[in-house]
Design a protein around this motif. Structure first.
Motif, PDB file in Angstrom:
ATOM      1  N   ALA A 188       0.752  -1.263  -0.045  1.00  0.00           N
ATOM      2  CA  ALA A 188      -0.135  -0.067   0.022  1.00  0.00           C
ATOM      3  C   ALA A 188       1.023   1.345   0.004  1.00  0.00           C
ATOM      4  N   ALA A 189       2.004   1.176   0.712  1.00  0.00           N
ATOM      5  CA  ALA A 189       2.741   2.394   0.688  1.00  0.00           C
ATOM      6  C   ALA A 189       3.533   2.554  -0.489  1.00  0.00           C
ATOM      7  N   ILE A 190       3.935   1.327  -1.130  1.00  0.00           N
ATOM      8  CA  ILE A 190       4.423   1.572  -2.642  1.00  0.00           C
ATOM      9  C   ILE A 190       3.413   2.198  -3.651  1.00  0.00           C
ATOM     10  N   LEU A 191       2.318   1.682  -3.526  1.00  0.00           N
ATOM     11  CA  LEU A 191       1.143   2.075  -4.465  1.00  0.00           C
ATOM     12  C   LEU A 191       0.699   3.490  -3.967  1.00  0.00           C
ATOM     13  N   ARG A 192       0.478   3.821  -2.915  1.00  0.00           N
ATOM     14  CA  ARG A 192       0.187   5.214  -2.281  1.00  0.00           C
ATOM     15  C   ARG A 192      -1.183   5.489  -2.915  1.00  0.00           C
ATOM     16  N   ASP A 193      -1.376   6.406  -3.729  1.00  0.00           N
ATOM     17  CA  ASP A 193      -2.799   6.723  -3.924  1.00  0.00           C
ATOM     18  C   ASP A 193      -3.384   6.563  -5.293  1.00  0.00           C
ATOM     19  N   ARG A 194      -2.401   5.557  -5.910  1.00  0.00           N
ATOM     20  CA  ARG A 194      -2.673   4.869  -7.376  1.00  0.00           C
ATOM     21  C   ARG A 194      -3.859   4.434  -7.481  1.00  0.00           C
ATOM     22  N   PRO A 195      -4.712   4.593  -8.465  1.00  0.00           N
ATOM     23  CA  PRO A 195      -6.009   3.907  -8.542  1.00  0.00           C
ATOM     24  C   PRO A 195      -5.818   2.646  -9.146  1.00  0.00           C
ATOM     25  N   VAL A 196      -6.745   1.784  -8.489  1.00  0.00           N
ATOM     26  CA  VAL A 196      -6.875   0.183  -8.724  1.00  0.00           C
ATOM     27  C   VAL A 196      -8.052  -0.066  -9.544  1.00  0.00           C
ATOM     28  N   ASP A 197      -8.297  -0.179 -10.860  1.00  0.00           N
ATOM     29  CA  ASP A 197      -9.524  -0.391 -11.582  1.00  0.00           C
ATOM     30  C   ASP A 197     -10.001  -1.928 -11.271  1.00  0.00           C
ATOM     31  N   LEU A 198      -9.031  -2.952 -11.160  1.00  0.00           N
ATOM     32  CA  LEU A 198      -9.415  -4.332 -10.724  1.00  0.00           C
ATOM     33  C   LEU A 198      -8.405  -4.900  -9.847  1.00  0.00           C
ATOM     34  N   LEU A 199      -9.200  -5.273  -8.836  1.00  0.00           N
ATOM     35  CA  LEU A 199      -8.538  -6.154  -7.659  1.00  0.00           C
ATOM     36  C   LEU A 199      -8.825  -7.473  -7.883  1.00  0.00           C
ATOM     37  N   VAL A 200      -7.600  -8.419  -8.270  1.00  0.00           N
ATOM     38  CA  VAL A 200      -8.059 -10.038  -8.162  1.00  0.00           C
ATOM     39  C   VAL A 200      -7.310 -10.645  -6.924  1.00  0.00           C
ATOM     40  N   ASN A 201      -8.390 -11.120  -6.162  1.00  0.00           N
ATOM     41  CA  ASN A 201      -8.010 -12.079  -5.110  1.00  0.00           C
ATOM     42  C   ASN A 201      -7.747 -13.368  -5.828  1.00  0.00           C
ATOM     43  N   ASN A 202      -6.666 -13.920  -5.936  1.00  0.00           N
ATOM     44  CA  ASN A 202      -6.264 -14.964  -6.493  1.00  0.00           C
ATOM     45  C   ASN A 202      -5.589 -16.036  -5.675  1.00  0.00           C
ATOM     46  N   ALA A 203      -4.709 -15.647  -4.765  1.00  0.00           N
ATOM     47  CA  ALA A 203      -3.910 -16.530  -3.993  1.00  0.00           C
ATOM     48  C   ALA A 203      -4.611 -17.494  -3.144  1.00  0.00           C
ATOM     49  N   GLY A 204      -4.330 -18.659  -3.138  1.00  0.00           N
ATOM     50  CA  GLY A 204      -5.164 -19.777  -2.586  1.00  0.00           C
ATOM     51  C   GLY A 204      -4.258 -20.928  -2.392  1.00  0.00           C
ATOM     52  N   ILE A 205      -4.742 -21.834  -1.219  1.00  0.00           N
ATOM     53  CA  ILE A 205      -4.069 -22.943  -0.936  1.00  0.00           C
ATOM     54  C   ILE A 205      -5.070 -24.481  -0.854  1.00  0.00           C
ATOM     55  N   ILE A 206      -4.661 -25.306  -1.235  1.00  0.00           N
ATOM     56  CA  ILE A 206      -5.784 -26.504  -1.203  1.00  0.00           C
ATOM     57  C   ILE A 206      -5.902 -26.841   0.120  1.00  0.00           C
ATOM     58  N   GLY A 207      -4.939 -26.489   1.003  1.00  0.00           N
ATOM     59  CA  GLY A 207      -4.887 -27.045   2.395  1.00  0.00           C
ATOM     60  C   GLY A 207      -4.295 -28.231   2.833  1.00  0.00           C
ATOM     61  N   PRO A 208      -4.458 -28.750   3.819  1.00  0.00           N
ATOM     62  CA  PRO A 208      -3.484 -29.908   4.732  1.00  0.00           C
ATOM     63  C   PRO A 208      -3.628 -31.365   3.785  1.00  0.00           C
ATOM     64  N   GLU A 209      -2.865 -31.977   4.083  1.00  0.00           N
ATOM     65  CA  GLU A 209      -3.176 -33.500   3.615  1.00  0.00           C
ATOM     66  C   GLU A 209      -4.192 -34.136   4.106  1.00  0.00           C
ATOM     67  N   ARG A 210      -4.325 -34.162   5.718  1.00  0.00           N
ATOM     68  CA  ARG A 210      -5.309 -34.407   6.232  1.00  0.00           C
ATOM     69  C   ARG A 210      -6.313 -33.594   6.511  1.00  0.00           C
ATOM     70  N   GLN A 211      -7.396 -33.706   5.758  1.00  0.00           N
ATOM     71  CA  GLN A 211      -8.599 -32.716   5.893  1.00  0.00           C
ATOM     72  C   GLN A 211      -9.990 -33.391   5.803  1.00  0.00           C
ATOM     73  N   SER A 212     -10.211 -34.470   6.456  1.00  0.00           N
ATOM     74  CA  SER A 212     -11.575 -34.948   6.300  1.00  0.00           C
ATOM     75  C   SER A 212     -12.255 -34.842   7.686  1.00  0.00           C
ATOM     76  N   THR A 213     -13.440 -34.754   7.746  1.00  0.00           N
ATOM     77  CA  THR A 213     -14.089 -34.405   9.143  1.00  0.00           C
ATOM     78  C   THR A 213     -13.738 -35.151  10.120  1.00  0.00           C
ATOM     79  N   LEU A 214     -13.322 -36.722   9.802  1.00  0.00           N
ATOM     80  CA  LEU A 214     -13.051 -37.406  10.930  1.00  0.00           C
ATOM     81  C   LEU A 214     -11.709 -37.566  11.155  1.00  0.00           C
TER      82      LEU A 214
END
Ligand SMILES: NC(=O)c1ccc[n+]([C@@H]2O[C@H](COP(=O)([O-])OP(=O)(O)OC[C@H]3O[C@@H](n4cnc5c(N)ncnc54)[C@H](OP(=O)(O)O)[C@@H]3O)[C@@H](O)[C@H]2O)c1
Length: 226
Positions: A61-87
């Protein structure tokens, strides 16, 4: 006037491809990268941006300061841990999935709201697109990768609420499913080419207006039920 696209997780996979595609289409692209970029990405790249790290986002944010951003894409994501069952759940991994996939996209939006507002003042509208997944749909009772699913369900709700809260400000928010795309996360058996997913995400992003705000679509533009 060139439009500016800011995208998280832009070092590889869908994020990198969206950044490259937006560049080809003539946008100014600011690519936020956590660890490294695969190959050359000929745009402004800001490294070391883990979306769960508030200090890292504040630095951007400090680098961009007041530069307009027309489109923000929230893309970063992870699939999660190896063990991820409800049980049999790796709870630390579940927590991390929620941090990256659910909490961080909202923090990213809050961090760059001044930039989105600046773009809105200039162009009449600014846009936020969050890359989610059909795996989070509530009317779909499959239970594998439940941490991932739950984190995407939750981010969908957060984005729907954000769309409501930003409607009066002419900042549109949309949730897009990229299909099952052949990235590291999607794996080699995935049915969608990254190029197709990315062209679709780009189209869905720029067609977003105040009538489409608060909707969930796949990359081809088909409505997805929450
Ligand atoms: N591929 C699919 O079939 C599919 C389907 C539905 C939804 N999605 C969604 O699409 C998005 C992109 O997925 P993908 O297939 O491109 O995955 P990917 O190939 O695994 O790439 C994930 C990207 O996110 C970044 N990332 C992960 N954790 C991060 C963090 N804490 N901070 C910043 N960046 C982080 C990674 O950076 P590093 O290189 O530093 O790890 C990488 O650039 C995700 O939100 C995913 O859930 C994908």
């Amino acid at each position: 006037m060139k439009r500016t696209v800011l995208i998280t997780g832009a070092g590889r996979g869908i994020g990198r491809a969206v950044a490259a595609f937006a560049l080809e289409q003539g946008a100014d692209v600011v690519a936020l990268v956590r660890t490294h970029v695969n190959g050359v990405l000929p745009c402004e790249v800001i490294n070391g941006v883990d979306v769960t790290n508030k200090e890292a986002l504040d630095r951007v944010a400090a680098i961009l300061r007041d530069r307009p951003v027309d489109l923000l894409v929230n893309n970063a994501g992870i699939i999660g841990p190896e063990r991820q069952s409800t049980l049999d759940m790796d709870f630390d991994g579940f927590r991390r999935a929620l941090e990256v996939n659910t909490l961080a996209p909202l923090r990213v939006v809050q961090t760059f709201l001044p930039n989105l507002r600046a773009a809105r003042d200039r162009a009449g509208i600014a846009r936020i697109v969050t890359i989610s997944s059909q795996m989070g749909r509530m009317n779909y009772a499959k239970s594998d990768r439940i941490a991932y699913r739950a984190s995407k369900t939750a981010v969908n709700k957060v984005m729907q609420g954000l769309a409501t809260d930003l409607a009066a400000e002419s900042i549109a928010v949309r949730v897009v499913d990229p299909g099952w795309a052949r990235t590291e996360m999607g794996g080699p058996d995935a049915t969608a080419r990254v190029a197709d997913a990315v062209a679709g995400i780009h189209a869905r992003a720029w067609e977003t207006n105040m009538e489409l705000t608060g909707t969930f679509v796949d990359y081809r533009g088909t409505a997805v039920s929450w």
